[in-house]
Design a protein around this motif. Structure first.
Motif, PDB file in Angstrom:
ATOM      1  N   ASP A  10      68.375  20.980  54.469  1.00 34.00           N
ATOM      2  CA  ASP A  10      68.550  22.316  55.170  1.00 34.00           C
ATOM      3  C   ASP A  10      69.593  23.124  55.177  1.00 34.00           C
ATOM      4  OD1 ASP A  10      66.072  22.031  56.273  1.00 34.00           O
ATOM      5  OD2 ASP A  10      66.583  20.316  57.600  1.00 34.00           O
ATOM      6  N   TRP A  11      70.145  23.036  54.002  1.00 36.91           N
ATOM      7  CA  TRP A  11      71.644  23.757  53.580  1.00 36.91           C
ATOM      8  C   TRP A  11      71.357  25.250  53.790  1.00 36.91           C
ATOM      9  CZ3 TRP A  11      73.263  25.302  48.203  1.00 36.91           C
ATOM     10  CH2 TRP A  11      74.418  25.837  48.190  1.00 36.91           C
ATOM     11  N   ASP A  12      72.221  25.962  54.491  1.00 35.72           N
ATOM     12  CA  ASP A  12      72.302  27.458  54.873  1.00 35.72           C
ATOM     13  C   ASP A  12      73.345  28.002  53.831  1.00 35.72           C
ATOM     14  OD1 ASP A  12      72.881  30.041  55.472  1.00 35.72           O
ATOM     15  OD2 ASP A  12      73.415  29.350  57.619  1.00 35.72           O
ATOM     16  N   THR A  13      72.802  28.719  52.756  1.00 33.15           N
ATOM     17  CA  THR A  13      73.509  29.102  51.657  1.00 33.15           C
ATOM     18  C   THR A  13      74.260  30.353  51.994  1.00 33.15           C
ATOM     19  OG1 THR A  13      71.641  30.557  51.007  1.00 33.15           O
ATOM     20  CG2 THR A  13      71.778  28.453  50.035  1.00 33.15           C
ATOM     21  N   GLY A  14      74.235  30.687  53.210  1.00 30.95           N
ATOM     22  CA  GLY A  14      74.939  31.934  53.610  1.00 30.95           C
ATOM     23  C   GLY A  14      74.522  33.259  53.232  1.00 30.95           C
ATOM     24  N   GLY A  15      73.419  33.447  52.823  1.00 31.18           N
ATOM     25  CA  GLY A  15      72.549  34.646  52.656  1.00 31.18           C
ATOM     26  C   GLY A  15      72.401  34.633  51.105  1.00 31.18           C
ATOM     27  N   ILE A  16      72.534  33.631  50.295  1.00 26.44           N
ATOM     28  CA  ILE A  16      72.228  33.576  48.992  1.00 26.44           C
ATOM     29  C   ILE A  16      70.637  33.478  48.768  1.00 26.44           C
ATOM     30  CG2 ILE A  16      72.591  32.714  46.746  1.00 26.44           C
ATOM     31  CD1 ILE A  16      75.398  32.083  47.600  1.00 26.44           C
ATOM     32  N   ILE A  17      70.275  32.385  49.697  1.00 25.48           N
ATOM     33  CA  ILE A  17      68.746  32.186  49.560  1.00 25.48           C
ATOM     34  C   ILE A  17      68.685  32.534  51.158  1.00 25.48           C
ATOM     35  CG2 ILE A  17      66.866  30.658  49.523  1.00 25.48           C
ATOM     36  CD1 ILE A  17      68.536  29.073  47.137  1.00 25.48           C
ATOM     37  N   GLY A  18      67.526  33.093  51.435  1.00 23.00           N
ATOM     38  CA  GLY A  18      67.413  33.567  52.931  1.00 23.00           C
ATOM     39  C   GLY A  18      66.926  32.663  53.890  1.00 23.00           C
ATOM     40  N   ILE A  19      66.648  31.403  53.260  1.00 19.98           N
ATOM     41  CA  ILE A  19      66.226  30.169  54.326  1.00 19.98           C
ATOM     42  C   ILE A  19      66.874  28.922  53.954  1.00 19.98           C
ATOM     43  CG2 ILE A  19      63.793  31.135  54.402  1.00 19.98           C
ATOM     44  CD1 ILE A  19      62.988  29.105  52.175  1.00 19.98           C
ATOM     45  N   PRO A  20      66.919  27.989  54.891  1.00 21.36           N
ATOM     46  CA  PRO A  20      67.613  26.851  54.665  1.00 21.36           C
ATOM     47  C   PRO A  20      66.926  26.172  53.395  1.00 21.36           C
ATOM     48  CG  PRO A  20      67.434  27.170  56.901  1.00 21.36           C
ATOM     49  CD  PRO A  20      66.610  28.197  56.264  1.00 21.36           C
ATOM     50  N   VAL A  21      67.529  25.347  52.595  1.00 27.22           N
ATOM     51  CA  VAL A  21      67.017  24.848  51.411  1.00 27.22           C
ATOM     52  C   VAL A  21      67.438  23.297  51.476  1.00 27.22           C
ATOM     53  CG1 VAL A  21      67.074  27.073  49.736  1.00 27.22           C
ATOM     54  CG2 VAL A  21      69.043  25.380  50.033  1.00 27.22           C
ATOM     55  N   THR A  22      66.458  22.709  50.914  1.00 21.54           N
ATOM     56  CA  THR A  22      66.461  21.059  50.476  1.00 21.54           C
ATOM     57  C   THR A  22      66.175  21.024  49.227  1.00 21.54           C
ATOM     58  OG1 THR A  22      65.653  20.707  52.895  1.00 21.54           O
ATOM     59  CG2 THR A  22      65.433  18.828  51.357  1.00 21.54           C
ATOM     60  N   VAL A  23      66.982  20.075  48.667  1.00 22.29           N
ATOM     61  CA  VAL A  23      66.885  19.684  47.269  1.00 22.29           C
ATOM     62  C   VAL A  23      65.856  18.842  47.167  1.00 22.29           C
ATOM     63  CG1 VAL A  23      68.095  18.544  45.103  1.00 22.29           C
ATOM     64  CG2 VAL A  23      69.548  20.350  46.578  1.00 22.29           C
ATOM     65  N   VAL A  30      62.260  26.945  46.357  1.00 19.80           N
ATOM     66  CA  VAL A  30      61.989  27.964  47.047  1.00 19.80           C
ATOM     67  C   VAL A  30      61.935  29.168  46.033  1.00 19.80           C
ATOM     68  CG1 VAL A  30      62.414  27.346  49.245  1.00 19.80           C
ATOM     69  CG2 VAL A  30      64.431  28.390  47.851  1.00 19.80           C
ATOM     70  N   GLY A  31      61.255  30.392  46.309  1.00 20.14           N
ATOM     71  CA  GLY A  31      61.445  31.801  45.511  1.00 20.14           C
ATOM     72  C   GLY A  31      60.903  32.828  46.172  1.00 20.14           C
ATOM     73  N   ARG A  32      61.267  33.967  45.469  1.00 18.54           N
ATOM     74  CA  ARG A  32      60.734  35.139  46.102  1.00 18.54           C
ATOM     75  C   ARG A  32      60.335  36.168  45.186  1.00 18.54           C
ATOM     76  NH1 ARG A  32      64.070  38.045  51.154  1.00 18.54           N
ATOM     77  NH2 ARG A  32      62.080  38.636  52.049  1.00 18.54           N
ATOM     78  N   ILE A  33      59.422  36.982  45.088  1.00 17.10           N
ATOM     79  CA  ILE A  33      59.224  38.077  44.062  1.00 17.10           C
ATOM     80  C   ILE A  33      59.898  39.280  44.582  1.00 17.10           C
ATOM     81  CG2 ILE A  33      57.204  39.347  43.058  1.00 17.10           C
ATOM     82  CD1 ILE A  33      55.430  36.974  44.029  1.00 17.10           C
ATOM     83  N   TRP A  34      60.608  39.795  43.853  1.00 22.67           N
ATOM     84  CA  TRP A  34      61.125  40.859  43.913  1.00 22.67           C
ATOM     85  C   TRP A  34      60.781  42.364  42.733  1.00 22.67           C
ATOM     86  CZ3 TRP A  34      65.417  40.577  47.175  1.00 22.67           C
ATOM     87  CH2 TRP A  34      65.858  39.633  47.498  1.00 22.67           C
ATOM     88  N   ARG A  35      61.215  43.577  43.295  1.00 16.52           N
ATOM     89  CA  ARG A  35      60.792  44.771  42.357  1.00 16.52           C
ATOM     90  C   ARG A  35      61.911  45.374  42.177  1.00 16.52           C
ATOM     91  NH1 ARG A  35      56.586  47.727  45.677  1.00 16.52           N
ATOM     92  NH2 ARG A  35      58.440  47.774  46.788  1.00 16.52           N
ATOM     93  N   VAL A  36      62.211  46.112  41.068  1.00 16.53           N
ATOM     94  CA  VAL A  36      63.476  46.675  41.095  1.00 16.53           C
ATOM     95  C   VAL A  36      63.192  48.121  41.227  1.00 16.53           C
ATOM     96  CG1 VAL A  36      64.870  47.610  39.004  1.00 16.53           C
ATOM     97  CG2 VAL A  36      64.047  45.331  38.835  1.00 16.53           C
TER      98      VAL A  36
END
Length: 53
Positions: A10-23, A30-36
């Motif tokens: 549950d690491w808060d990356t400070g906005g780099i990844i928008g949710i807390p992450v666990t290794v 975790v991932g997200r789909i982006w459009r340019v």
């Protein structure tokens, strides 16, 4: 070092990844789909955060 990485939960990356992450298995599943948006010169999210567990 590997033990320390594996212990991250549950690491808060400070906005780099928008949710807390666990290794898991030495990665952040975790991932997200982006459009340019070339006119604006930025990436825009087109999905919510996806958990890849």
């Amino acid at each position: 070092m590997a033990e320390s990485l594996a212990s991250i939960e549950d690491w808060d990356t400070g906005g780099i990844i928008g949710i807390p992450v666990t290794v898991r298995n030495m990665s952040f599943p975790v991932g997200r789909i982006w459009r340019v948006n070339a006119e604006e010169g930025r990436y825009e999210p087109v999905s919510d955060w996806i958990h890849l567990d």
